[in-house]
Design a protein around this motif. Structure first.
Motif, PDB file in Angstrom:
ATOM      1  N   THR A 162      -9.185  -3.864   1.539  1.00  0.00           N
ATOM      2  CA  THR A 162      -7.846  -3.720   1.630  1.00  0.00           C
ATOM      3  C   THR A 162      -7.124  -2.400   2.393  1.00  0.00           C
ATOM      4  OG1 THR A 162      -7.369  -2.933  -0.684  1.00  0.00           O
ATOM      5  CG2 THR A 162      -6.975  -5.405  -0.160  1.00  0.00           C
TER       6      THR A 162
ATOM      7  N   ASN B 136      -2.260   0.871  -8.094  1.00  0.00           N
ATOM      8  CA  ASN B 136      -1.049   0.555  -8.207  1.00  0.00           C
ATOM      9  C   ASN B 136      -0.800   0.032  -9.635  1.00  0.00           C
ATOM     10  OD1 ASN B 136      -0.305   1.314  -5.651  1.00  0.00           O
ATOM     11  ND2 ASN B 136      -0.257  -0.534  -4.719  1.00  0.00           N
ATOM     12  N   ASP B 137      -1.547  -0.967 -10.147  1.00  0.00           N
ATOM     13  CA  ASP B 137      -1.398  -1.501 -11.405  1.00  0.00           C
ATOM     14  C   ASP B 137      -1.587  -0.482 -12.525  1.00  0.00           C
ATOM     15  OD1 ASP B 137      -0.544  -3.881 -10.714  1.00  0.00           O
ATOM     16  OD2 ASP B 137      -2.104  -5.044 -11.533  1.00  0.00           O
TER      17      ASP B 137
ATOM     18  N   GLN C 295      -4.596  -1.981  -4.842  1.00  0.00           N
ATOM     19  CA  GLN C 295      -4.094  -2.796  -5.941  1.00  0.00           C
ATOM     20  C   GLN C 295      -4.205  -2.218  -7.384  1.00  0.00           C
ATOM     21  OE1 GLN C 295      -5.720  -6.450  -4.475  1.00  0.00           O
ATOM     22  NE2 GLN C 295      -3.939  -6.988  -3.354  1.00  0.00           N
TER      23      GLN C 295
ATOM     24  N   TYR D 134      -9.788  -6.707  -9.305  1.00  0.00           N
ATOM     25  CA  TYR D 134      -8.716  -6.760  -8.153  1.00  0.00           C
ATOM     26  C   TYR D 134      -9.484  -6.942  -6.826  1.00  0.00           C
ATOM     27  CZ  TYR D 134      -5.238  -4.886 -11.582  1.00  0.00           C
ATOM     28  OH  TYR D 134      -4.429  -4.820 -12.455  1.00  0.00           O
TER      29      TYR D 134
ATOM     30  N   THR E  19       0.762  -1.177   0.081  1.00  0.00           N
ATOM     31  CA  THR E  19       0.025   0.041  -0.165  1.00  0.00           C
ATOM     32  C   THR E  19       0.761   1.300  -0.075  1.00  0.00           C
ATOM     33  OG1 THR E  19      -1.650  -1.298   1.289  1.00  0.00           O
ATOM     34  CG2 THR E  19      -1.858   1.206   1.328  1.00  0.00           C
TER      35      THR E  19
END
Length: 331
Positions: A50, A201-202, A198, A193, A2
């Protein structure tokens, strides 16, 4: 892993260290009519996503003030899976004594019965405690994507479908993507995801082309120019991004976003429910908390217990209609 920017970390540390400010009116009211004590066992504040997403940010911002107000430890715990439904199920099946709460995207939770065979009944096993904040969605893309406006993005997607990072299948972001397809003829290939961080980030890494996500969690990456913002889903432009058009400027009346609120197991004693609801509504309006949210693109937008019940009922009907129109199914 994270990613947090330093400004957010500093803000959350300051909130954690800040003393709780109780208004004279609230103190007088409770003195006249003592509230039930929740001291003793710690309170679990379950975030069903998350770390790093909108719900998690708000949970960690309010946990210390809530702990001080209720006289017991408030522990933020992430129980991830099934678009938040694993955490919701845990809370739905917990004792209704005020010691287990759920902080989630209430709109997403309202959508779940239309898409999942749930192990709990949203209408019977959970109840709203307090709505806290609204964060519009941002439509963002990797900086290399050759589109700067929503019409350009739609036109590009019709030549070749774009990879759309989905924070969770069946989430508000996913259904916002489906609604955009329905209204514009855009073409996306959904890449699922397990959470917003996440997916962000991708998209930053260029593994996906685009993303729809809550402004609270996404704005720092736009400000750092790691993502390019195309549009915002609020009906009117937002002060932090005055030059960014709304989706409604292309699709009149379009609105989406995340509504962060606290839920609890159904059947909580009314006095306990009122105590927790009142404290949450007071804490979210504290200047330090409000300023943190506003500074990152969210709004303090509150609802009490009956208002939340009406909101959830309306949301279920609205999004269930979209699911039926699009034939959306979660495999």
């Amino acid at each position: 892993m994270t990613r947090f920017n330093s400004g957010r970390r500093d803000t959350l540390r300051a909130l954690a260290a800040a003393p709780v400010l109780t208004s004279l009116g609230a103190s007088t009211a409770w003195a006249a009519d003592p509230a039930p004590s929740l001291a003793g066992s710690p309170i679990k504040l379950i975030v069903p996503y998350t770390p790093g997403g909108s719900s998690d940010i708000i949970a960690r911002a309010i946990s210390n003030p809530l702990s001080e107000a209720l006289g017991t430890n408030v522990i933020v715990e992430n129980k991830v899976g099934a678009n938040g439904n694993i955490g919701a199920d845990f809370v739905a099946k917990s004792p209704a004594d005020g010691h287990t709460l759920l902080l989630c995207d209430v709109r997403a939770l309202s959508i779940s019965p239309s898409l999942y065979k749930l192990p709990f009944d949203l209408a019977k096993n959970l109840q709203g405690v307090a709505m806290l904040a609204y964060s519009p969605h941002l439509v963002v893309v990797h900086p290399s994507v050759p589109a700067n406006t929503l019409p350009e993005l739609i036109a590009l997607s019709k030549k070749k479908p774009l990879n759309f990072a989905v924070t969770a299948m069946g989430s508000t972001a996913h259904l916002t993507g489906k609604l955009l397809e329905e209204k514009t003829g855009g073409k996306w290939d959904y890449v699922p995801y397990k959470g917003g961080s996440q997916a962000i980030n991708d998209t930053i890494a260029g593994q996906t082309d685009m993303l729809v996500n809550g402004m609270l969690a996404t704005l720092p990456f736009v400000q750092a120019k790691r993502l390019k913002v195309i549009a915002v889903s609020k009906p009117t432009r937002v002060a932090l991004l005055p030059n960014v058009p709304t989706i409604a400027e292309t699709i009149p009346g379009f609105e989406s976003g995340t509504w962060q609120g606290v839920m609890a197991p159904a059947g909580m004693p009314p006095a306990v429910l009122k105590r927790i609801s009142d404290e949450l509504l007071r804490i979210i309006r504290l200047p330090a908390v409000r300023e943190m949210l506003v500074g990152q693109g969210a709004e303090v937008s509150t609802m009490n217990v009956p208002e939340m019940a009406k909101f959830i009922d309306n949301e279920r009907k609205t999004w269930d209609a979209l699911v039926k129109r699009t034939g959306l199914k979660i495999e």
